[in-house]
Design a protein around this motif. Structure first.
Motif, mmCIF file in Angstrom:
data_model
loop_
_atom_site.group_PDB
_atom_site.id
_atom_site.type_symbol
_atom_site.label_atom_id
_atom_site.label_comp_id
_atom_site.label_asym_id
_atom_site.label_seq_id
_atom_site.Cartn_x
_atom_site.Cartn_y
_atom_site.Cartn_z
ATOM 1 N N MET A 146 0.833 -1.202 0.000
ATOM 2 C CA MET A 146 0.000 0.000 0.000
ATOM 3 C C MET A 146 0.873 1.260 0.000
ATOM 4 O O MET A 146 0.563 2.253 -0.670
ATOM 5 N N ALA A 147 1.972 1.216 0.745
ATOM 6 C CA ALA A 147 2.891 2.359 0.789
ATOM 7 C C ALA A 147 3.554 2.574 -0.569
ATOM 8 O O ALA A 147 3.729 3.713 -1.017
ATOM 9 N N VAL A 148 3.920 1.483 -1.233
ATOM 10 C CA VAL A 148 4.501 1.585 -2.577
ATOM 11 C C VAL A 148 3.516 2.252 -3.526
ATOM 12 O O VAL A 148 3.873 3.155 -4.295
ATOM 13 N N ALA A 149 2.262 1.805 -3.473
ATOM 14 C CA ALA A 149 1.237 2.366 -4.362
ATOM 15 C C ALA A 149 1.040 3.855 -4.101
ATOM 16 O O ALA A 149 0.928 4.652 -5.039
ATOM 17 N N GLU A 153 2.010 6.655 -6.684
ATOM 18 C CA GLU A 153 0.729 7.111 -7.237
ATOM 19 C C GLU A 153 0.076 6.059 -8.135
ATOM 20 O O GLU A 153 -0.401 6.350 -9.236
ATOM 21 N N LEU A 154 0.042 4.822 -7.639
ATOM 22 C CA LEU A 154 -0.638 3.739 -8.352
ATOM 23 C C LEU A 154 -2.027 3.543 -7.765
ATOM 24 O O LEU A 154 -2.236 3.715 -6.564
ATOM 25 N N ASN A 155 -2.964 3.183 -8.604
ATOM 26 C CA ASN A 155 -4.359 3.022 -8.191
ATOM 27 C C ASN A 155 -4.621 1.576 -7.778
ATOM 28 O O ASN A 155 -4.646 0.677 -8.619
ATOM 29 N N ILE A 162 -2.765 -2.746 -8.844
ATOM 30 C CA ILE A 162 -2.306 -3.694 -7.818
ATOM 31 C C ILE A 162 -1.098 -4.473 -8.324
ATOM 32 O O ILE A 162 -0.092 -4.623 -7.618
ATOM 33 N N SER A 163 -1.184 -4.962 -9.563
ATOM 34 C CA SER A 163 -0.086 -5.740 -10.135
ATOM 35 C C SER A 163 1.192 -4.905 -10.217
ATOM 36 O O SER A 163 2.285 -5.381 -9.885
ATOM 37 N N SER A 164 1.059 -3.648 -10.623
ATOM 38 C CA SER A 164 2.231 -2.769 -10.717
ATOM 39 C C SER A 164 2.827 -2.505 -9.341
ATOM 40 O O SER A 164 4.056 -2.472 -9.175
ATOM 41 N N ALA A 165 1.954 -2.318 -8.342
ATOM 42 C CA ALA A 165 2.441 -2.071 -6.982
ATOM 43 C C ALA A 165 3.191 -3.285 -6.446
ATOM 44 O O ALA A 165 4.246 -3.152 -5.808
ATOM 45 N N VAL A 166 2.665 -4.484 -6.711
ATOM 46 C CA VAL A 166 3.325 -5.712 -6.247
ATOM 47 C C VAL A 166 4.679 -5.875 -6.934
ATOM 48 O O VAL A 166 5.687 -6.204 -6.288
ATOM 49 N N ASN A 167 4.718 -5.639 -8.236
ATOM 50 C CA ASN A 167 5.987 -5.761 -8.964
ATOM 51 C C ASN A 167 7.019 -4.769 -8.438
ATOM 52 O O ASN A 167 8.204 -5.102 -8.288
ATOM 53 N N ASN A 168 6.569 -3.549 -8.174
ATOM 54 C CA ASN A 168 7.472 -2.535 -7.622
ATOM 55 C C ASN A 168 7.967 -2.970 -6.244
ATOM 56 O O ASN A 168 9.153 -2.839 -5.923
ATOM 57 N N PHE A 169 7.045 -3.481 -5.431
ATOM 58 C CA PHE A 169 7.398 -3.942 -4.087
ATOM 59 C C PHE A 169 8.426 -5.073 -4.153
ATOM 60 O O PHE A 169 9.440 -5.064 -3.446
ATOM 61 N N LEU A 170 8.186 -6.041 -5.028
ATOM 62 C CA LEU A 170 9.078 -7.201 -5.140
ATOM 63 C C LEU A 170 10.440 -6.824 -5.715
ATOM 64 O O LEU A 170 11.455 -7.460 -5.389
ATOM 65 N N VAL A 186 7.999 -17.669 -3.523
ATOM 66 C CA VAL A 186 7.600 -16.536 -2.682
ATOM 67 C C VAL A 186 7.030 -15.407 -3.537
ATOM 68 O O VAL A 186 6.054 -14.751 -3.154
ATOM 69 N N THR A 187 7.630 -15.188 -4.694
ATOM 70 C CA THR A 187 7.114 -14.158 -5.606
ATOM 71 C C THR A 187 5.691 -14.491 -6.035
ATOM 72 O O THR A 187 4.805 -13.624 -6.061
ATOM 73 N N SER A 188 5.464 -15.748 -6.364
ATOM 74 C CA SER A 188 4.127 -16.186 -6.768
ATOM 75 C C SER A 188 3.136 -16.035 -5.624
ATOM 76 O O SER A 188 2.012 -15.553 -5.814
ATOM 77 N N TRP A 189 3.547 -16.430 -4.402
ATOM 78 C CA TRP A 189 2.652 -16.308 -3.244
ATOM 79 C C TRP A 189 2.335 -14.847 -2.944
ATOM 80 O O TRP A 189 1.219 -14.514 -2.545
ATOM 81 N N ALA A 190 3.330 -13.981 -3.134
ATOM 82 C CA ALA A 190 3.108 -12.549 -2.885
ATOM 83 C C ALA A 190 2.064 -11.993 -3.853
ATOM 84 O O ALA A 190 1.189 -11.206 -3.468
ATOM 85 N N HIS A 191 2.155 -12.410 -5.111
ATOM 86 C CA HIS A 191 1.162 -11.963 -6.100
ATOM 87 C C HIS A 191 -0.230 -12.478 -5.739
ATOM 88 O O HIS A 191 -1.221 -11.728 -5.805
ATOM 89 N N LEU A 192 -0.317 -13.753 -5.370
ATOM 90 C CA LEU A 192 -1.619 -14.317 -5.000
ATOM 91 C C LEU A 192 -2.188 -13.608 -3.775
ATOM 92 O O LEU A 192 -3.385 -13.301 -3.713
ATOM 93 N N PHE A 193 -1.332 -13.359 -2.806
ATOM 94 C CA PHE A 193 -1.759 -12.679 -1.582
ATOM 95 C C PHE A 193 -2.308 -11.287 -1.894
ATOM 96 O O PHE A 193 -3.395 -10.910 -1.449
#
Length: 257
Positions: A146-149, A153-155, A162-170, A186-193
């Motif tokens: 959420m902080a990354v987003a 400034e991601l929606n 969400i996908s962009s925020a997760v990729n940025n986070f990872l 772990v990357t896959s689980w993070a995306h699913l989560f």
């Protein structure tokens, strides 16, 4: 002969009577038209007089207000022309600018710390044998994303956001000493989560932003989600009442992590 003369005279008199009657009617109409014109002129004159009175009154009030304004402006300028007031105003302005800049720096630093904690939690999870996040890890990762987003400034109201925020986070997670297989899992689980298991309701995001803003008010108010400073959902006000804080990651109905 006498009869014809009398008849002609009678016809002539009748003709004269008709002319007189028609003339009187015309004069009557002219008189009525004159009265109508006079009434119209009188009404217009009254309207004009009323407008003139209102205009004069408005001009008088405007003149009075302008005089009061000029008087107050003169006093204000005289007050602030004094050296001590100029210096005080300059210092106040500089202090406000400095405090605003410091607050903004703390705001960004707090977002960065949420992100760092989330990434650290995900890295630590990668070295465990578990396949699900515990509540503490889930909260750290959830608010880190959420902080990354918010920072970029991601929606989070869209799948793409969400996908962009997760990729940025990872992308900022350190995978040093972690096997390629573990990284992929772990990357896959993070995306699913992030994309399937939890929600990003506007009220939750607003609460997070308000929480970060509160913590940025002072360098001493930052509270870790799970560090030695306590939990972010256990902050208290000066009078001991509980302050609105951050809750656990909000799961979608029927989902677990």
């Amino acid at each position: 002969m006498s009869c014809d003369t009398n008849k002609n005279l009678s016809d002539e008199l009748k003709a004269k009577d008709g002319v007189i009657t028609l003339t009187e009617e015309v004069n009557g109409l002219k008189y009525r038209l004159m009265l109508i014109d006079e009434n119209a002129v009188e009404r217009l004159r009254n309207v004009k007089n009323a407008e003139t009175i209102r205009a004069d009154k408005a001009e008088s009030e405007l003149h009075l207000l302008r005089s009061v304004y000029e008087s107050l402006l003169g006093k204000w300028n005289a007050l602030w022309s004094e050296p001590e007031h100029n210096e005080a105003a300059r210092k106040v302005k500089e202090r406000k600018a400095r405090l605003a800049a410091e607050k903004q720096n703390r705001y960004q630093n707090i977002l960065s710390r949420f992100i760092a904690e989330g990434r650290a939690a995900l890295r630590a999870f990668a070295f465990t044998n578990r396949t699900n996040f515990n509540d503490k890890e889930a909260a750290s990762i959830y608010y880190g994303i959420m902080a990354v987003a918010h920072k970029t400034e991601l929606n989070l109201g869209t799948k793409e956001g969400i996908s962009s925020a997760v990729n940025n986070f990872l992308s900022g997670v350190s995978w040093l000493d972690c096997s390629k297989f573990n990284v992929e899992c772990v990357t896959s689980w993070a995306h699913l989560f992030a994309e399937r298991d939890v929600t990003y309701e506007p009220s939750i995001i607003d609460n997070f932003i308000s929480f970060v803003d509160y913590m940025s008010c002072s360098a001493e108010t930052y509270t870790s989600l799970g560090g030695s400073n306590g939990s972010a959902d256990q902050l208290t006000n000066w009078d001991g009442t509980k302050k609105l804080g951050l809750k656990s990651a909000t799961k979608k109905k029927g989902q677990s992590y």
